[in-house]
Design a protein around this motif. Structure first.
Motif, mmCIF file in Angstrom:
data_model
loop_
_atom_site.group_PDB
_atom_site.id
_atom_site.type_symbol
_atom_site.label_atom_id
_atom_site.label_comp_id
_atom_site.label_asym_id
_atom_site.label_seq_id
_atom_site.Cartn_x
_atom_site.Cartn_y
_atom_site.Cartn_z
ATOM 1 N N PRO A 11 5.373 -7.890 -10.190
ATOM 2 C CA PRO A 11 3.923 -8.103 -10.121
ATOM 3 C C PRO A 11 3.162 -6.782 -10.236
ATOM 4 N N GLU A 12 1.974 -6.844 -10.840
ATOM 5 C CA GLU A 12 1.175 -5.630 -11.021
ATOM 6 C C GLU A 12 0.895 -4.944 -9.693
ATOM 7 N N MET A 13 0.700 -5.723 -8.653
ATOM 8 C CA MET A 13 0.422 -5.148 -7.340
ATOM 9 C C MET A 13 1.577 -4.259 -6.881
ATOM 10 N N ILE A 14 2.828 -4.733 -7.084
ATOM 11 C CA ILE A 14 3.994 -3.957 -6.677
ATOM 12 C C ILE A 14 4.071 -2.658 -7.474
ATOM 13 N N CYS A 15 3.801 -2.719 -8.777
ATOM 14 C CA CYS A 15 3.846 -1.518 -9.618
ATOM 15 C C CYS A 15 2.807 -0.496 -9.173
ATOM 16 N N LEU A 16 1.599 -0.974 -8.899
ATOM 17 C CA LEU A 16 0.536 -0.074 -8.456
ATOM 18 C C LEU A 16 0.862 0.544 -7.103
ATOM 19 N N VAL A 17 1.433 -0.257 -6.211
ATOM 20 C CA VAL A 17 1.789 0.248 -4.882
ATOM 21 C C VAL A 17 2.867 1.321 -4.986
ATOM 22 N N MET A 18 3.847 1.129 -5.873
ATOM 23 C CA MET A 18 4.893 2.142 -6.054
ATOM 24 C C MET A 18 4.297 3.444 -6.561
ATOM 25 N N PHE A 19 3.421 3.339 -7.562
ATOM 26 C CA PHE A 19 2.763 4.539 -8.097
ATOM 27 C C PHE A 19 1.946 5.222 -7.003
ATOM 28 N N TYR A 20 1.201 4.422 -6.248
ATOM 29 C CA TYR A 20 0.352 4.961 -5.189
ATOM 30 C C TYR A 20 1.187 5.643 -4.112
ATOM 31 N N ALA A 21 2.319 5.040 -3.759
ATOM 32 C CA ALA A 21 3.164 5.599 -2.701
ATOM 33 C C ALA A 21 3.728 6.955 -3.109
ATOM 34 N N ILE A 22 4.130 7.090 -4.376
ATOM 35 C CA ILE A 22 4.679 8.369 -4.848
ATOM 36 C C ILE A 22 3.606 9.441 -4.855
ATOM 37 N N GLN A 23 2.428 9.105 -5.388
ATOM 38 C CA GLN A 23 1.330 10.078 -5.420
ATOM 39 C C GLN A 23 0.944 10.501 -4.007
ATOM 40 N N THR A 24 0.874 9.527 -3.099
ATOM 41 C CA THR A 24 0.495 9.821 -1.718
ATOM 42 C C THR A 24 1.508 10.741 -1.060
ATOM 43 N N SER A 25 2.804 10.518 -1.326
ATOM 44 C CA SER A 25 3.853 11.344 -0.723
ATOM 45 C C SER A 25 3.729 12.791 -1.166
ATOM 46 N N PHE A 26 3.550 13.019 -2.477
ATOM 47 C CA PHE A 26 3.384 14.381 -2.976
ATOM 48 C C PHE A 26 2.132 15.032 -2.396
ATOM 49 N N ASN A 27 1.042 14.284 -2.380
ATOM 50 C CA ASN A 27 -0.219 14.843 -1.874
ATOM 51 C C ASN A 27 -0.143 15.159 -0.392
#
Length: 223
Positions: free
Chosen positions: A120-136
């Motif tokens: 689902p698009e929601m899962i894909c967006l959440v994965m992207f968001y989680a990676i960006q958040t971790s680096f930041n």
């Protein structure tokens, strides 16, 4: 305008916790508070310069994302807005070009892999968001740790921190952006706990107490 935004955010937190009346229309008040933070950044000027564009993009992304999350069921669009926010924070905090490239590549690969796996698009967006958040978050914690160590060293030497490292608009901008990033990450953590439900649902009461101060930090970074 910034003081008005601070005052309004305090009122919202009071309504959120039942201290003040107005909880029935709390979503509208919340969004107005977010817009006020954006307005304070737009109106801020320092030494003849306009507000920082990255901070404006962060606050604009938050305002648009909250518009969809608070008043519609288009949650994918709201999450996409916060992905834009995290991208802007990456460019603000991650100074090493290679690290930023790695951050973007990993986030993009996970997003594309999710689409290929027909998640689902929601899962894909959440994965992207989680990676960006971790680096930041890592970059923000490093920035805050550096500031704390600098202050500790200055205290031991009996000097002003500015004598060890001259203050600059860029350093102050990165400091307040880092503070906002950490608070936003804590907000996200409470969102996850709230979504898990059960006894963890009580974490929902801590979402906005972290989120609004994060927005104020971003607004202050623009100044």
């Amino acid at each position: 305008m910034f003081r008005l935004a601070v005052f309004f955010c305090v009122l919202i937190l009071g309504m959120e916790n039942g201290v003040l009346p107005g909880a029935a229309e709390i979503e509208y008040w919340k969004w107005i508070g977010v817009v006020l933070c954006l307005a304070s950044a737009l109106m801020s000027k320092g030494k003849g310069q306009q507000a920082d564009p990255l901070s404006l993009l962060v606050l604009t992304g938050c305002a648009l994302a909250d518009l969809f999350l608070l008043f519609t069921r288009q949650w994918e669009t709201g999450i996409a807005g916060f992905c834009l926010v995290q991208l802007c924070l990456s460019f603000s905090l991650i100074s090493r070009e290679q690290t930023l490239q790695l951050c973007l590549i990993l986030g993009g690969l996970f997003f594309i892999a999710g689409l290929l796996l027909k998640l689902p698009e929601m899962i894909c967006l959440v994965m992207f968001y989680a990676i960006q958040t971790s680096f930041n978050l890592i970059a923000a914690l490093r920035m805050l740790t550096h500031t704390f160590l600098l202050k500790s060293a200055a205290d031991k030497l009996g000097k002003n921190p500015s004598e060890l490292q001259p203050p600059s608009a860029d350093i102050r901008f990165r400091f307040w952006t880092a503070m906002g990033t950490v608070l936003l990450a804590l907000c996200d953590l409470n969102v996850v706990l709230f979504q898990l439900g059960g006894p963890l649902a009580a974490a929902g009461g801590w979402i906005w107490p972290f989120y609004l101060p994060a927005l104020l930090c971003f607004a202050h970074a623009a100044r």
